[in-house]
Structures are given as structure tokens and as C-alpha cells.
Write an enzyme that holds these catalytic residues in place. Structure first.
Site, PDB file in Angstrom:
ATOM      1  N   THR A  14      72.035  94.350  71.191  1.00 55.71           N
ATOM      2  CA  THR A  14      72.373  95.402  72.152  1.00 55.71           C
ATOM      3  C   THR A  14      73.444  96.336  71.610  1.00 55.71           C
ATOM      4  O   THR A  14      73.469  97.522  71.947  1.00 55.71           O
ATOM      5  CB  THR A  14      72.840  94.750  73.474  1.00 55.71           C
ATOM      6  N   TYR A  27      65.862  98.977  77.456  1.00 58.30           N
ATOM      7  CA  TYR A  27      66.338  99.457  76.159  1.00 58.30           C
ATOM      8  C   TYR A  27      65.720  98.623  75.053  1.00 58.30           C
ATOM      9  O   TYR A  27      65.142  97.565  75.298  1.00 58.30           O
ATOM     10  CB  TYR A  27      67.872  99.401  76.079  1.00 58.30           C
ATOM     11  N   SER A  60      68.415  89.472  68.988  1.00 57.89           N
ATOM     12  CA  SER A  60      68.773  88.185  68.366  1.00 57.89           C
ATOM     13  C   SER A  60      67.917  87.037  68.876  1.00 57.89           C
ATOM     14  O   SER A  60      67.939  85.942  68.315  1.00 57.89           O
ATOM     15  CB  SER A  60      70.259  87.895  68.556  1.00 57.89           C
ATOM     16  N   THR A  93      73.769  89.272  71.554  1.00 54.52           N
ATOM     17  CA  THR A  93      74.567  88.230  72.207  1.00 54.52           C
ATOM     18  C   THR A  93      73.753  86.991  72.573  1.00 54.52           C
ATOM     19  O   THR A  93      74.323  85.931  72.798  1.00 54.52           O
ATOM     20  CB  THR A  93      75.234  88.784  73.487  1.00 54.52           C
ATOM     21  N   ASP A  94      72.409  87.123  72.636  1.00 49.50           N
ATOM     22  CA  ASP A  94      71.603  85.983  73.096  1.00 49.50           C
ATOM     23  C   ASP A  94      71.793  84.746  72.217  1.00 49.50           C
ATOM     24  O   ASP A  94      71.823  83.619  72.716  1.00 49.50           O
ATOM     25  CB  ASP A  94      70.110  86.352  73.122  1.00 49.50           C
ATOM     26  N   LYS A 166      77.351  81.981  75.675  1.00 49.31           N
ATOM     27  CA  LYS A 166      77.006  83.042  76.621  1.00 49.31           C
ATOM     28  C   LYS A 166      76.815  82.402  77.981  1.00 49.31           C
ATOM     29  O   LYS A 166      76.025  81.463  78.125  1.00 49.31           O
ATOM     30  CB  LYS A 166      75.729  83.756  76.160  1.00 49.31           C
ATOM     31  N   GLU A 284      76.509  56.616  81.689  1.00 53.46           N
ATOM     32  CA  GLU A 284      75.414  56.038  82.492  1.00 53.46           C
ATOM     33  C   GLU A 284      74.252  55.599  81.607  1.00 53.46           C
ATOM     34  O   GLU A 284      73.361  54.894  82.047  1.00 53.46           O
ATOM     35  CB  GLU A 284      74.935  57.058  83.523  1.00 53.46           C
TER      36      GLU A 284
HETATM   37  N1  ASP Z   1      68.616  90.383  73.689  1.00 52.08           N
HETATM   38  C1  ASP Z   1      69.791  91.013  73.125  1.00 52.08           C
HETATM   39  C2  ASP Z   1      70.062  90.328  71.799  1.00 52.08           C
HETATM   40  O1  ASP Z   1      70.508  89.224  71.790  1.00 52.08           O
HETATM   41  C3  ASP Z   1      70.922  90.899  74.059  1.00 52.08           C
HETATM   42  C4  ASP Z   1      72.254  91.401  73.547  1.00 52.08           C
HETATM   43  O2  ASP Z   1      72.441  91.727  72.401  1.00 52.08           O
HETATM   44  O3  ASP Z   1      73.195  91.458  74.369  1.00 52.08           O
HETATM   45  O4  ASP Z   1      69.798  90.907  70.779  1.00 52.08           O
END
Ligand code: ASP
Length: 328
Positions: A14, A27, A60, A93-94, A166, A284
Site C-alpha cells: 500500500t 486501489y 505482500s 503490511t499484510d 498486524k 491443558e
Molecule cells: N494488501 C496490502 C499489502 O500487504 C496491504 C498493505 O500494504 O497495507 O501489500
């Protein structure tokens, strides 16, 4: 003052995403050239010499062994290159926590390595990418950034890649850190570390895997039976991470099937589907009797990364796998 020379490895995400409208939701991650990001950053007047290198231009969610290998090679080269002071990786971020943790496990801590992402595409109103990127430059340029392992800069927080995860799908403050809190707060103007570097002079803990073994994550659900475990063994899983309930629990028939898998030589790590918390041995589930491993502080995604590295290195017995997870 000498200006730090920073290798910037672009992978997409992103932070390099663009949409058709500044207020729309849709996007494409990775559309923007790394050069464009760096040119924007240059206009901010930060004292750093940025050397761009594209590794990929993808979301990602599509990152895998080929990109990880390319990143590892580029980082290892830069760590050996006296002309490079630090490395920044722009990343979606994924899976930033998976890439960050894999590099953390397989690189020495001799220079700062900083992942940075964004929650809003570059052309969205209120985009966070440039701010995060400027913060990452601030961190990577700092003398005290060495010896901390791979880091992730998101917003004004600097997190250890080992601890970051995340925790929100779209909130701008999407990352949390467990079991340790953030390493520092950062802004383009200021950087405050919360403690001294704790991993100075550390060699790479593991060799980068020559290939990724098939290690699957199985999420537990109430009322499920053992067939998903049998199915994973049927497709040749070389390791299984249970994203269990609570302290890494699952219905009795599932735990019994996992114990059979462990007895057949497929290491099984019990993690939790709960957002946060340790999974300890013999709470457990009788790990000692069943030959299972407790993930301790690692969530399922990162437990899978560590188990892949271990299996690729021929480490599969429960005691050795547990020792690696205990070292967290
Ligand atoms: N789907 C995107 C990625 O991980 C989300 C992001 O970058 O925030 O490339």
C-alpha cells in the site's frame, strides 16, 4: 556530518499503492515506482542518500520464497558493503511481520534493517506512507539503530520485527507489539529509544532456507473433527502450526490427530488464534506426553516462519523445536 547512505529495497504494498480516487476504497498495491517515492522524500530535505532497488511490485499477500530470497541476498550484500550504512525495505503490511521475522532470523544485526509500510495508498487523502517513510529514514540513519534486529516502522512507532503483528485491517494505527512493547517513538524531527540495543554483535541465528518446506497453519474451531489434520498429512505437510483456542487448545480428537502427526515425524507447534498472549507447555494439553511444541510468544504466522526455517535446516524433533521457540 556524514550523510548516511541507505539502500531502499522496494517490494510494493500500500505504501506504493495507487487508486482511481483519493476518497475511494479500491486501489492497486505496488503500482507506484520506488523512484517516485524517493523523489517525494527528497523534497522533504532529509539528510540521507537513498539508493533505490526494486525487488518486486506486489501486494505482500503474494510474497513468497522467491521475493524473500531476493531480499535476503540484497540485504546480505548490503551488510557486507562498506558504502551502505543501513537498509530500508518498503513492504505491504499484510505480511510485513513474516518477512521481517524471517530476515530477523537469518541476518546478523550489524546494520539497521527497517521495514516500512502504510495503511493508506500514496494518493489517498491523509496518506501515511510518506510520513512512515520519513520516520524509517530517521531510524535507519541513527547510530543507535544497530544491534536491535530487524525493525518495523509504522506510524510513529518503531517495533521489533519479532514482536510486531498486524492487529487491524484498515485502521491507521494497525500494528501491535507483543510480548515486548515498542523499541522507540519516532517522528521526522525526533527519535527516542526506550532502551539500549540488546542484540549488538549477534550473528544470523539460522541459515536462509534453500527452499520452503510445506508448513501449514490449522485454525481450530468448536466442533471440528480430525479430518483437516489427516488432509494436511495427505498433502505432504512437513510441519503443522495449530492456531488453537485460548492456550493453543483444540477439540480432543484434533489434539490426538496432531499427536499422531508428531509421532510420525511431522513437528506440531501449538499457537493461539487469540489476539495476544503466551502459549505455554503442559497447561491443558500434555505436550510432554504427546510430543507437541508450545509456540510461547509467537502467533501462528510467525510460528510458521520459524518452523519452516527449522524444518528446512533439518530440525524436527520436539525438544529442539521447543528450544528454538523458547529462545523467542
Ligand atoms: N494488501 C496490502 C499489502 O500487504 C496491504 C498493505 O500494504 O497495507 O501489500
Amino acid at each position: 556530518m556524514t550523510i548516511p547512505r541507505i539502500l531502499v529495497l522496494g517490494t510494493g504494498g500500500t505504501i506504493a499503492g495507487a487508486g482511481s480516487s483519493a476518497t475511494g476504497a479500491a486501489y492497486r498495491p505496488g503500482d507506484l515506482a520506488l523512484e517516485t517515492l524517493i523523489t517525494h522524500l527528497d523534497t522533504l530535505g532529509l539528510a540521507a542518500d537513498l539508493v533505490p532497488q526494486d525487488v518486486a511490485k506486489i501486494g505482500s499477500q503474494d510474497i513468497g520464497w522467491a521475493e524473500w530470497q531476493a531480499l535476503h541476498i540484497a540485504c546480505a550484500r548490503a551488510l557486507d558493503d562498506p558504502a551502505i550504512d543501513a537498509i530500508i525495505i518498503t513492504h505491504g503490511t499484510d505480511t510485513a511481520e513474516e518477512t521481517g521475522f524471517l530476515l530477523d532470523l537469518t541476518l546478523p544485526t550489524t546494520k539497521p534493517v527497517v521495514l516500512v509500510g502504510a495503511m493508506r495508498p500514496a494518493d489517498a487523502v491523509g496518506a501515511d506512507g510518506m510520513r512512515n517513510f520519513a520516520n524509517a529514514v530517521k531510524v535507519a540513519s541513527d547510530a543507535q539503530a544497530t544491534g536491535r534486529g530487524v525493525m518495523l516502522v509504522m506510524g510513529d512507532a518503531v517495533l521489533s520485527a519479532r514482536d510486531a503483528r498486524k492487529a487491524a485491517t484498515s485502521a491507521i494505527d494497525a500494528f501491535r507489539s507483543f510480548p515486548r512493547g515498542p523499541l522507540a517513538r519516532v517522528s521526522p524531527a525526533r527519535l527516542d529509544w526506550f532502551g539500549p540495543p540488546n542484540r549488538a554483535g549477534e550473528a544470523a541465528r539460522y541459515a536462509f532456507p534453500a527452499a520452503l518446506p510445506r508448513v501449514a497453519i490449522l485454525t481450530a474451531g468448536a466442533g471440528m473433527d480430525e479430518q483437516p489434520v489427516e488432509a494436511l498429512l495427505g498433502i505432504g505437510a512437513k510441519g503443522i502450526v495449530l492456531a488453537g483456542m485460548g492456550q493453543g487448545n483444540a477439540p480432543r480428537v484434533v489434539i490426538e490427530a496432531l499427536a499422531r502427526a508428531a509421532a510420525s515425524g511431522v513437528p506440531v507447534v501449538r499457537a493461539t488464534r487469540v489476539d495476544e498472549g503466551l502459549v505455554d507447555r503442559n497447561v491443558e494439553v500434555d505436550d510432554d506426553a504427546l510430543g507437541l511444541v508450545a509456540a510461547r510468544a509467537l502467533g501462528p504466522a510467525k510460528a510458521r516462519v520459524l518452523l519452516m526455517v527449522l524444518v528446512a535446516g533439518g530440525v524436527t524433533d520436539a525438544a529442539s523445536v521447543q528450544a528454538a521457540f523458547d529462545a523467542g
